[in-house]
Design an enzyme around this catalytic site. Sequence first.
Site, short mmCIF file in Angstrom:
data_model
loop_
_atom_site.label_atom_id
_atom_site.label_comp_id
_atom_site.label_asym_id
_atom_site.label_seq_id
_atom_site.Cartn_x
_atom_site.Cartn_y
_atom_site.Cartn_z
N LYS A 106 64.67 86.19 -36.31
CA LYS A 106 64.23 85.98 -34.92
C LYS A 106 65.34 85.34 -34.09
CE LYS A 106 62.28 82.69 -37.52
NZ LYS A 106 61.28 82.63 -38.51
N GLY A 188 57.12 70.27 -47.67
CA GLY A 188 57.93 71.48 -47.47
C GLY A 188 57.49 72.33 -46.29
N GLU A 191 61.27 71.24 -42.03
CA GLU A 191 62.65 71.04 -42.50
C GLU A 191 63.02 69.56 -42.37
OE1 GLU A 191 64.81 73.66 -43.25
OE2 GLU A 191 63.34 75.24 -42.80
N ASP A 202 61.91 77.54 -32.16
CA ASP A 202 61.48 78.67 -33.00
C ASP A 202 60.41 79.49 -32.26
OD1 ASP A 202 61.09 79.89 -35.89
OD2 ASP A 202 59.09 79.30 -35.22
N LYS A 206 60.40 83.54 -30.78
CA LYS A 206 59.35 84.53 -31.05
C LYS A 206 58.71 85.00 -29.73
CE LYS A 206 58.56 82.51 -35.56
NZ LYS A 206 57.83 81.45 -36.27
P1 NAP Z 1 67.07 81.26 -46.99
O1 NAP Z 1 66.06 80.86 -48.02
O2 NAP Z 1 67.95 80.23 -46.40
O3 NAP Z 1 67.99 82.39 -47.67
C1 NAP Z 1 69.15 82.88 -47.07
C2 NAP Z 1 69.84 83.79 -48.06
O4 NAP Z 1 70.97 84.38 -47.42
C3 NAP Z 1 70.37 83.07 -49.30
O5 NAP Z 1 70.16 83.86 -50.43
C4 NAP Z 1 71.87 82.91 -49.02
O6 NAP Z 1 72.67 82.94 -50.17
C5 NAP Z 1 72.13 84.15 -48.19
N1 NAP Z 1 73.25 83.94 -47.26
C6 NAP Z 1 73.31 83.08 -46.24
N2 NAP Z 1 74.49 83.17 -45.61
C7 NAP Z 1 75.20 84.09 -46.30
C8 NAP Z 1 76.51 84.62 -46.16
N3 NAP Z 1 77.33 84.19 -45.20
N4 NAP Z 1 76.90 85.59 -47.02
C9 NAP Z 1 76.09 86.00 -48.00
N5 NAP Z 1 74.82 85.55 -48.18
C10 NAP Z 1 74.40 84.60 -47.33
O7 NAP Z 1 66.36 82.02 -45.78
P2 NAP Z 1 64.88 82.64 -45.73
O8 NAP Z 1 63.89 81.56 -45.54
O9 NAP Z 1 64.71 83.62 -46.85
O10 NAP Z 1 64.94 83.42 -44.34
C11 NAP Z 1 65.64 84.64 -44.19
C12 NAP Z 1 65.33 85.22 -42.81
O11 NAP Z 1 63.93 85.46 -42.71
C13 NAP Z 1 65.69 84.29 -41.65
O12 NAP Z 1 66.17 85.03 -40.58
C14 NAP Z 1 64.36 83.64 -41.30
O13 NAP Z 1 64.30 83.23 -39.94
C15 NAP Z 1 63.41 84.79 -41.56
N6 NAP Z 1 62.04 84.38 -41.85
C16 NAP Z 1 61.79 83.49 -42.84
C17 NAP Z 1 60.49 83.12 -43.10
C18 NAP Z 1 60.17 82.15 -44.22
O14 NAP Z 1 58.99 81.84 -44.41
N7 NAP Z 1 61.13 81.66 -44.98
C19 NAP Z 1 59.43 83.66 -42.34
C20 NAP Z 1 59.73 84.59 -41.32
C21 NAP Z 1 61.04 84.95 -41.10
P3 NAP Z 1 72.61 81.78 -51.31
O15 NAP Z 1 71.22 81.91 -51.89
O16 NAP Z 1 73.65 82.11 -52.27
O17 NAP Z 1 72.81 80.50 -50.58
#
Ligand code: NAP
Length: 436
Positions: A106, A188, A191, A202, A206
């Site tokens: 987003k 959790g 943040e 955030d 959206k």
């Molecule tokens: P996250 O847990 O922080 O995971 C990010 C992933 O991306 C990690 O595996 C990280 O690698 C990898 N990464 C980050 N920077 C990188 C780079 N420069 N090169 C290669 N890999 C990289 O994030 P998330 O919570 O899954 O969220 C992902 C997306 O979904 C975001 O845009 C978020 O806004 C969206 N989203 C999340 C949720 C939720 O509930 N979490 C809900 C809706 C939308 P490492 O693991 O090696 O650090």
Amino acid sequence: MTDYRRLRVALLGAGAVGSQVAGLLRQHGDELADRAGATLELVGIAVRDIDAPREVDLPRELLTTDAESLIIGADIVIELMGGIEPARTHILQAINSGADVVTANKALLATHGPEIFDAADQVGAEVYYEAAAAGAIPIIRPLRDSLAGDRVQRIMGIVNGTTNYILDRMDTEGADFADVLADAQRLGYAESDPTADVEGYDAAQKAAILASLAFHTTVPLDAVHREGITAIDKAMMDAARHAGYVIKLLAVCERLTGEASEESISVRVYPALIDRAHPLASVHGANNAVFVQAEAAGNLMFYGAGAGGVQTASAVLGDVVSAARRHIAGGVGVGESTLANLPIVPVGRVTTRYQITLEVDDRPGVLATVAGILSDGRVSIATLEQTVVGSDESGVARLVIGTHKALEQDLSETVDRLAASGVVERVVSVLRVEGD
Ligand code: NAP
């Protein structure tokens, strides 16, 4: 097993959402192939640190730190890294090398959406982002497809789970903001730096995405009026409850019609009062809900988990199946509709109802002075309740004034005049009332 065409799927990111997407893709591969009409071959997963612990067991040989090589030759690129860079560069690279893109990002879409959609348009690619607005809740497709034949008038969304969790506990337990925030961080839900959630950033991202879709208009993030929930305290919660309301952080996207029936839109995020009988009032805990009012369809409500790794993965995989079907069927992507490009008005030009809570000197004539200032400021009183603060001898009364619809600009000038009037000891709160 049907011999389907193979589509190469590259996954960027294996965090909370990405690891679940990879796990489900591998676990339900055959079923997804039947639904998509193509075998979805996960060719690799780009991460920052190959040795980092993962929530789902993933074959080590799929992990790489070289996202660029993974993108080359992919049919579908799923971006789940988050943040602006390098996500933006990778998505543009994927589009330009002929892939369709699925993303939940987003922050990126709210700031660089037009650049990404233009790039996709130019090559006939498609960008899917069902998970970017309210996690698992299907809202992008309903706005983009199901309601494409209707006219959306208004969207009111609880689109941030953390703030809903905090406000809900403040409401139901009478707890303080700081205590619930600390609890939310421990559990959790929030943040360690809660700014993006509690200050409404955030939700504003959206809101920009939802309003762009609903009104066929490019809505830049800085056109979204944003207020967070940090000023909400126990006294405001109690006053809201007493008046039959609940306070929710709302993303409001509204179509406005001016005097010469010219149209504009307003997009805003702020804590607001909603009647306890409104469907959004019963959204508890970290859940999200989006209430849509459309000209022909009437009122629709979409409710569910607005975040969570596996929940969000559901929306991402739905997009992957859509992308695969389109890839198989061929043809160019539908693209984003910005056909209307309506002007976006500042919040000062929006009319809303308000609840103003004042502490005033408890003496004759004060009520008349307050009423006069409101009337001079074109703010009309709908309800008024007066109570004594503390003991009868305190000399301070609390006025809770419900207004009819008033222009935000008039209201804020009037509140300034009340504060400077000499009869008002303290402006306790000024909250908008939404949901009529
Ligand atoms: P996250 O847990 O922080 O995971 C990010 C992933 O991306 C990690 O595996 C990280 O690698 C990898 N990464 C980050 N920077 C990188 C780079 N420069 N090169 C290669 N890999 C990289 O994030 P998330 O919570 O899954 O969220 C992902 C997306 O979904 C975001 O845009 C978020 O806004 C969206 N989203 C999340 C949720 C939720 O509930 N979490 C809900 C809706 C939308 P490492 O693991 O090696 O650090």
